[in-house]
Design a protein around this motif. Sequence first.
Motif, PDB file in Angstrom:
ATOM      1  N   TYR A 261     -15.710  10.331   0.051  1.00  0.00           N
ATOM      2  CA  TYR A 261     -14.704   9.499   0.903  1.00  0.00           C
ATOM      3  C   TYR A 261     -14.795   9.647   2.509  1.00  0.00           C
TER       4      TYR A 261
ATOM      5  N   LYS B 113     -11.465   0.690   5.823  1.00  0.00           N
ATOM      6  CA  LYS B 113     -12.875   0.314   6.548  1.00  0.00           C
ATOM      7  C   LYS B 113     -12.528  -0.549   7.679  1.00  0.00           C
TER       8      LYS B 113
ATOM      9  N   GLU C 113     -10.816   5.411  -3.811  1.00  0.00           N
ATOM     10  CA  GLU C 113     -11.742   4.558  -3.454  1.00  0.00           C
ATOM     11  C   GLU C 113     -11.129   3.332  -3.143  1.00  0.00           C
ATOM     12  N   LEU C 114      -9.796   3.101  -3.384  1.00  0.00           N
ATOM     13  CA  LEU C 114      -9.335   1.724  -2.950  1.00  0.00           C
ATOM     14  C   LEU C 114      -8.844   2.050  -1.551  1.00  0.00           C
TER      15      LEU C 114
ATOM     16  N   LEU D 201     -14.758   7.760   5.034  1.00  0.00           N
ATOM     17  CA  LEU D 201     -13.823   6.869   6.063  1.00  0.00           C
ATOM     18  C   LEU D 201     -12.269   7.321   5.767  1.00  0.00           C
TER      19      LEU D 201
ATOM     20  N   TRP E   2       0.871  -1.336   0.074  1.00  0.00           N
ATOM     21  CA  TRP E   2      -0.051   0.007  -0.098  1.00  0.00           C
ATOM     22  C   TRP E   2       0.852   1.241   0.047  1.00  0.00           C
TER      23      TRP E   2
ATOM     24  N   GLU F 250     -10.271   4.093   0.438  1.00  0.00           N
ATOM     25  CA  GLU F 250     -11.480   4.108   1.562  1.00  0.00           C
ATOM     26  C   GLU F 250     -11.835   2.938   1.792  1.00  0.00           C
ATOM     27  N   ASP F 251     -11.650   1.799   0.870  1.00  0.00           N
ATOM     28  CA  ASP F 251     -11.946   0.289   1.043  1.00  0.00           C
ATOM     29  C   ASP F 251     -11.149  -0.384   2.009  1.00  0.00           C
ATOM     30  N   GLU F 252      -9.798   0.168   1.839  1.00  0.00           N
ATOM     31  CA  GLU F 252      -8.551  -0.633   2.393  1.00  0.00           C
ATOM     32  C   GLU F 252      -8.636  -0.066   4.221  1.00  0.00           C
TER      33      GLU F 252
ATOM     34  N   GLU G 124     -10.032   6.825  -8.350  1.00  0.00           N
ATOM     35  CA  GLU G 124      -9.673   5.322  -8.061  1.00  0.00           C
ATOM     36  C   GLU G 124      -8.734   4.905  -6.972  1.00  0.00           C
TER      37      GLU G 124
END
Length: 219
Positions: free
Chosen positions: A180, A139, A132-133, A182, A96, A135-137, A129
């Motif tokens: 976004y 969570k 977004e990734l 989170l 990351w 944001e998912d990570e 993009e």
Amino acid sequence: MGKVKVFGFWASPYSRRVEIALQMKGVEYEYVEEDLQNKSELLLEYNPIHKQVPVLVHDGKAIAESLVILEYIDEVWKCCHILPTDPYERAHARFWANFIEDKLMHHRIKHAFVSKGEESEKAAKEIEELFELLEDEIKGKKLFGGNDIGFVDITATIVALWIPLIQEAVGKTILTREKYPLLCNWADELLQCNVIKHNLPDNDKLVAFLRHILCQTYE
């Protein structure tokens, strides 16, 4: 452990990473502010390949590139781990951090926020993009490092502080709390940590600097 010196630039998120890591570890160091328009002979001697900050000099030996320096600091000073001790988690953090580094290089930021037309749209989409990734990570976590600041959090200070201030400087917004939430909550949490808060440049001064650098005629 030998004398430690850091060659940096006040507005650079890359040299700020190094200072954050050293202060997390409680390492005393001498800081040398560089004029990037008139780089010192010592900087050019210590980093002859890239000729850029940051450079860490430890016991007379120079290490360049911020992520390399962070790993070196973590290996030399064992307390308060920056990278996870578990091999899989360590590899995950490196992934990351490198992802952020690759996607948010200076020219991509400039293209997204300052250039016009198709070039700007393409760069902005790439950054969206990435957000977004991330944001998912993030969570289900307070910080990328869990409950404590880690390798990815230090790398991503550019997202927490520099990106919002770039948006303020140029009047264009990509990272918003609506899109976004989170990631923005993570940034709020990170910026309240003492070791981060005490190692970041003054907001107004940085906005003025960014406006000057980014709002010049785009070439």
